[in-house]
Design a protein around this motif. Structure first.
Motif, mmCIF file in Angstrom:
data_model
loop_
_atom_site.group_PDB
_atom_site.id
_atom_site.type_symbol
_atom_site.label_atom_id
_atom_site.label_comp_id
_atom_site.label_asym_id
_atom_site.label_seq_id
_atom_site.Cartn_x
_atom_site.Cartn_y
_atom_site.Cartn_z
ATOM 1 N N THR A 232 0.829 -1.207 0.000
ATOM 2 C CA THR A 232 0.000 0.000 0.000
ATOM 3 C C THR A 232 0.861 1.254 0.000
ATOM 4 O OG1 THR A 232 -1.783 -1.138 1.171
ATOM 5 C CG2 THR A 232 -1.779 1.267 1.260
ATOM 6 N N MET A 233 1.935 1.251 0.778
ATOM 7 C CA MET A 233 2.833 2.408 0.814
ATOM 8 C C MET A 233 3.484 2.638 -0.545
ATOM 9 S SD MET A 233 4.530 1.654 4.540
ATOM 10 C CE MET A 233 5.661 3.033 4.615
ATOM 11 N N LEU A 234 3.895 1.566 -1.196
ATOM 12 C CA LEU A 234 4.529 1.696 -2.503
ATOM 13 C C LEU A 234 3.526 2.202 -3.544
ATOM 14 C CD1 LEU A 234 6.738 -1.537 -2.588
ATOM 15 C CD2 LEU A 234 7.472 0.806 -2.138
ATOM 16 N N GLN A 235 2.296 1.733 -3.453
ATOM 17 C CA GLN A 235 1.252 2.212 -4.366
ATOM 18 C C GLN A 235 0.960 3.692 -4.127
ATOM 19 O OE1 GLN A 235 -1.762 -0.648 -3.265
ATOM 20 N NE2 GLN A 235 -1.466 -1.838 -5.143
ATOM 21 N N THR A 236 1.155 4.144 -2.895
ATOM 22 C CA THR A 236 0.906 5.539 -2.556
ATOM 23 C C THR A 236 1.958 6.462 -3.154
ATOM 24 O OG1 THR A 236 -0.171 4.903 -0.481
ATOM 25 C CG2 THR A 236 0.634 7.171 -0.636
ATOM 26 N N ILE A 237 3.212 6.011 -3.175
ATOM 27 C CA ILE A 237 4.277 6.902 -3.641
ATOM 28 C C ILE A 237 4.596 6.737 -5.126
ATOM 29 C CG2 ILE A 237 5.297 6.837 -1.332
ATOM 30 C CD1 ILE A 237 7.586 5.214 -2.462
ATOM 31 N N TRP A 238 4.074 5.698 -5.760
ATOM 32 C CA TRP A 238 4.404 5.445 -7.167
ATOM 33 C C TRP A 238 3.148 5.260 -7.988
ATOM 34 C CZ3 TRP A 238 3.796 1.236 -10.569
ATOM 35 C CH2 TRP A 238 4.543 1.321 -11.756
ATOM 36 N N PRO A 239 3.069 5.945 -9.150
ATOM 37 C CA PRO A 239 4.099 6.822 -9.727
ATOM 38 C C PRO A 239 3.933 8.267 -9.278
ATOM 39 C CG PRO A 239 2.342 6.516 -11.314
ATOM 40 C CD PRO A 239 1.975 5.692 -10.106
ATOM 41 N N ASN A 240 4.934 9.079 -9.539
ATOM 42 C CA ASN A 240 4.849 10.518 -9.359
ATOM 43 C C ASN A 240 3.733 11.031 -10.272
ATOM 44 O OD1 ASN A 240 5.178 13.315 -9.505
ATOM 45 N ND2 ASN A 240 7.388 13.237 -9.779
ATOM 46 N N PRO A 241 2.753 11.779 -9.757
ATOM 47 C CA PRO A 241 1.647 12.244 -10.610
ATOM 48 C C PRO A 241 2.084 13.183 -11.730
ATOM 49 C CG PRO A 241 1.597 13.319 -8.459
ATOM 50 C CD PRO A 241 2.613 12.219 -8.367
ATOM 51 N N ASP A 242 3.334 13.639 -11.688
ATOM 52 C CA ASP A 242 3.851 14.519 -12.723
ATOM 53 C C ASP A 242 4.381 13.732 -13.924
ATOM 54 O OD1 ASP A 242 4.308 17.024 -13.744
ATOM 55 O OD2 ASP A 242 6.268 17.278 -12.807
ATOM 56 N N ARG A 243 4.297 12.404 -13.857
ATOM 57 C CA ARG A 243 4.836 11.562 -14.920
ATOM 58 C C ARG A 243 3.694 10.923 -15.716
ATOM 59 N NH1 ARG A 243 8.108 14.548 -14.020
ATOM 60 N NH2 ARG A 243 10.026 14.286 -12.815
#
Length: 279
Positions: A232-243
């Protein structure tokens, strides 16, 4: 901030104030004095130290910060011009303080830290005391320092993320990118050691498809050491919404990037401590 509180606040007739953005009026006199002290040269005559304003330092900092100064004026006038330019805009003043910490050889970093703290500023000194950064909760700062203690790629990426999230040259998207790279640097050797050019996507794929082969040191509500919280933490930080991988690219806010950085610090700490392991 400082442990002392104003009498009126202790009596309940006014509220505690701050932290303050910019350079509010109550800070200006102390900051002006600090800048004058920083822009000096020290000479020794007959065993006595003397501090005199140094025009070269004033001009160098002004050049870096793009402050307009007059030419062919006495050094005292040059300093007055410098401060007048600083007073025209908060960001300009903060840039001058930041540059003086880096460029002025006799800048007293400890004294500036005291002024900013006692004056309730939202700004404080970076860990290397060569610039300013946004004040962060002490527990979060300590966690960051612990996570970046080893000299490796994950630490370097976290350091870049921290600078871009809390420094004067803040950039939310860049901070987010470096936070992701720090997580990749710590998790890839653990989860997908044979993967060529590993990314968080590879790590997530492995953890999702073979979740029963992984465990967290934290038991969790089911007491089964499930890897799901990390997923869940990894899904939260990836991907950067700017990409473009985010689907609908947008520029993240600084608050979002700072939150992602704190998550990345936790993940890096987990990876270093062995909290993420094969079952």
């Amino acid at each position: 901030m400082t442990e002392w509180r104003r009498l009126s606040a202790r009596r309940g007739v006014s509220s505690d104030d701050g932290p303050y953005e910019g350079t509010p009026s109550h800070l200006r006199a102390s900051l002006d004095h600090w800048l004058k002290s920083a822009m000096t040269a020290i000479t020794v005559t007959a065993g006595t130290r003397h501090r005199t304003l140094n025009g070269n330092i004033i001009r160098r900092v002004a050049l870096a910060v793009r402050l307009p100064l007059r030419s062919n004026v006495p050094t005292s006038t040059l300093m007055a011009d410098f401060l007048h330019s600083c007073h025209s805009a908060d960001d300009r003043y903060l840039d001058a303080l930041d540059a003086a910490l880096y460029m002025a050889p006799h800048a007293d970093a400890s004294e500036l830290a005291r002024i900013l703290e006692e004056g309730g500023s939202v700004w404080t000194l970076r860990g290397d005391r060569k610039g300013l950064e946004r004040r962060v909760d002490p527990a979060a700062t300590q966690a960051f320092e612990q996570a970046t203690d080893p000299d490796d790629l994950a630490s370097a990426e976290l350091g870049q993320a921290w600078s871009r999230a809390f420094g004067r040259d803040a950039d939310a998207s860049d901070a987010w990118d470096h936070a992701i790279k720090a997580v990749e640097a710590i998790l890839a050797p653990i989860v997908v050691p044979a993967q060529d050019k590993p990314q968080i996507g590879h790590v997530l794929g492995q953890l999702r498809s073979q979740s029963d082969r992984w465990r967290l040191a934290v038991p969790g509500p089911e007491q089964n050491h499930s890897i799901d919280p990390l997923v869940t933490m990894l899904q939260t930080i990836w991907p950067n919404p700017d990409r473009h991988a985010a689907g609908n690219p947008r520029t993240p806010s600084l608050a979002e990037a700072q939150a992602v950085l704190h998550l990345a610090v936790t993940i890096v700490q987990w990876g270093r401590s062995g909290a993420i392991a094969r079952a």
